[in-house]
Scaffold this motif. Structure first.
Motif, PDB file in Angstrom:
ATOM      1  N   ALA A   1       5.908  -6.628   2.270  1.00 36.67           N
ATOM      2  CA  ALA A   1       4.560  -7.103   1.972  1.00 36.67           C
ATOM      3  C   ALA A   1       3.701  -7.025   3.233  1.00 36.67           C
ATOM      4  O   ALA A   1       4.196  -7.131   4.353  1.00 36.67           O
ATOM      5  CB  ALA A   1       4.604  -8.537   1.457  1.00 36.67           C
ATOM      6  N   VAL A   2       2.419  -6.837   3.027  1.00 38.38           N
ATOM      7  CA  VAL A   2       1.455  -6.737   4.120  1.00 38.38           C
ATOM      8  C   VAL A   2       0.526  -7.937   4.000  1.00 38.38           C
ATOM      9  O   VAL A   2       0.092  -8.274   2.903  1.00 38.38           O
ATOM     10  CB  VAL A   2       0.622  -5.437   3.961  1.00 38.38           C
ATOM     11  N   ILE A   3       0.231  -8.587   5.113  1.00 39.91           N
ATOM     12  CA  ILE A   3      -0.702  -9.717   5.076  1.00 39.91           C
ATOM     13  C   ILE A   3      -1.950  -9.339   5.854  1.00 39.91           C
ATOM     14  O   ILE A   3      -1.870  -8.959   7.024  1.00 39.91           O
ATOM     15  CB  ILE A   3      -0.076 -11.000   5.656  1.00 39.91           C
ATOM     16  N   LEU A   4      -3.097  -9.406   5.186  1.00 43.08           N
ATOM     17  CA  LEU A   4      -4.365  -9.072   5.827  1.00 43.08           C
ATOM     18  C   LEU A   4      -5.307 -10.264   5.750  1.00 43.08           C
ATOM     19  O   LEU A   4      -5.249 -11.068   4.819  1.00 43.08           O
ATOM     20  CB  LEU A   4      -5.009  -7.864   5.133  1.00 43.08           C
ATOM     21  N   LYS A   5      -6.195 -10.359   6.707  1.00 42.74           N
ATOM     22  CA  LYS A   5      -7.139 -11.471   6.777  1.00 42.74           C
ATOM     23  C   LYS A   5      -8.440 -11.071   6.094  1.00 42.74           C
ATOM     24  O   LYS A   5      -8.958  -9.983   6.317  1.00 42.74           O
ATOM     25  CB  LYS A   5      -7.409 -11.812   8.244  1.00 42.74           C
TER      26      LYS A   5
END
Length: 100
Positions: free
Chosen positions: A57-61
């Protein structure tokens, strides 16, 4: 639950452009609120369809650009990244507990 076949229907698809300008589709798994900021947990659709192992999974702001439009950006700060990753792990753990 049909072992992930229906998974994509349950989530919004977000299309982002990578550094080369290629469009990549992500499943929008979750919103996280950490320290007053919103983060999106995204899973690349290509990887989600890949049965072998766990897709990353990728976490972006979520931030605003100059025009006030929503935009997603990488988390540059290691400390911030740790907090958000921990929050995401806690959510995962909570969900696991509920299923038992």
């Amino acid at each position: 639950n049909k072992n992930g076949e229906e998974m994509e229907d349950a989530y919004d698809i977000i299309v982002l452009n990578d550094d080369e300008g290629n469009e990549i589709e992500f499943l929008h798994l979750e919103d996280l609120e950490v320290d007053g900021s919103t983060y999106y947990v995204l899973l690349p659709v290509d990887e989600a369809e890949n049965e072998e192992g766990e897709a990353e999974a990728v976490i972006l702001k979520l931030t605003k650009d100059e025009d006030g439009e929503d935009m997603l950006m990488d988390i540059e700060d290691d400390e911030e990244w740790e907090k958000v990753a921990d929050a995401w792990e806690e959510m995962q753990d909570d969900e696991d507990d509920e299923e038992e």
